[in-house]
Scaffold this motif. Structure first.
Motif, PDB file in Angstrom:
ATOM      1  N   THR A  41       0.863  -1.171   0.000  1.00 21.08           N
ATOM      2  CA  THR A  41       0.000   0.000   0.000  1.00 21.08           C
ATOM      3  C   THR A  41       0.897   1.219   0.000  1.00 21.08           C
ATOM      4  O   THR A  41       1.673   1.426   0.919  1.00 21.08           O
ATOM      5  N   ASP A  42       0.805   2.020  -1.051  1.00 23.08           N
ATOM      6  CA  ASP A  42       1.727   3.135  -1.244  1.00 23.08           C
ATOM      7  C   ASP A  42       0.983   4.463  -1.149  1.00 23.08           C
ATOM      8  O   ASP A  42      -0.002   4.676  -1.842  1.00 23.08           O
ATOM      9  N   TYR A  43       1.470   5.328  -0.304  1.00 20.81           N
ATOM     10  CA  TYR A  43       0.887   6.650  -0.139  1.00 20.81           C
ATOM     11  C   TYR A  43       1.834   7.734  -0.636  1.00 20.81           C
ATOM     12  O   TYR A  43       1.680   8.898  -0.318  1.00 20.81           O
ATOM     13  N   GLU A  47       4.303  11.246   4.462  1.00 21.12           N
ATOM     14  CA  GLU A  47       4.020  10.315   5.554  1.00 21.12           C
ATOM     15  C   GLU A  47       2.628  10.584   6.123  1.00 21.12           C
ATOM     16  O   GLU A  47       2.239  11.725   6.325  1.00 21.12           O
ATOM     17  N   PHE A  48       1.884   9.520   6.354  1.00 23.56           N
ATOM     18  CA  PHE A  48       0.575   9.611   6.981  1.00 23.56           C
ATOM     19  C   PHE A  48       0.537   8.644   8.153  1.00 23.56           C
ATOM     20  O   PHE A  48       1.106   7.557   8.080  1.00 23.56           O
ATOM     21  N   SER A  49      -0.169   9.036   9.207  1.00 19.14           N
ATOM     22  CA  SER A  49      -0.333   8.143  10.352  1.00 19.14           C
ATOM     23  C   SER A  49      -1.331   7.047   9.977  1.00 19.14           C
ATOM     24  O   SER A  49      -2.081   7.161   9.000  1.00 19.14           O
TER      25      SER A  49
END
Length: 84
Positions: A41-43, A47-49
């Protein structure tokens, strides 16, 4: 000339679409967490929590841009983007 068949957005045979809002809060949270924690899973670079990632996917479910699917043979849930 061969005509192309339109892509079918219905779930695969045996796979059921589950209304996400019918799940308990705890069950939905667990499905969202499992989905966003899957390897691959790539965001992107930002950076996301975990909470942010789960909220983003929940918003997609709420808006109809994604759907929750259950495979009774594999006994697993999957979140799938809806193609327009």
């Amino acid at each position: 000339m061969r005509s192309e068949t339109p892509q079918d957005d219905t779930p695969d045979h045996g796979v059921l679409e589950i209304p996400w809002n019918r799940l308990s809060t705890d069950a939905l949270d667990a499905v969202l967490a499992e989905f966003v924690l899957r390897e691959g899973t790539d965001y992107g670079e930002q950076e996301f929590s975990l909470t942010d990632k789960k909220q983003h996917v929940k918003q997609q479910l709420e808006s109809g841009k994604a759907r929750l699917l259950f495979d009774p043979i594999e006994n697993s849930c999957h979140i799938d983007l809806v193609r327009n």
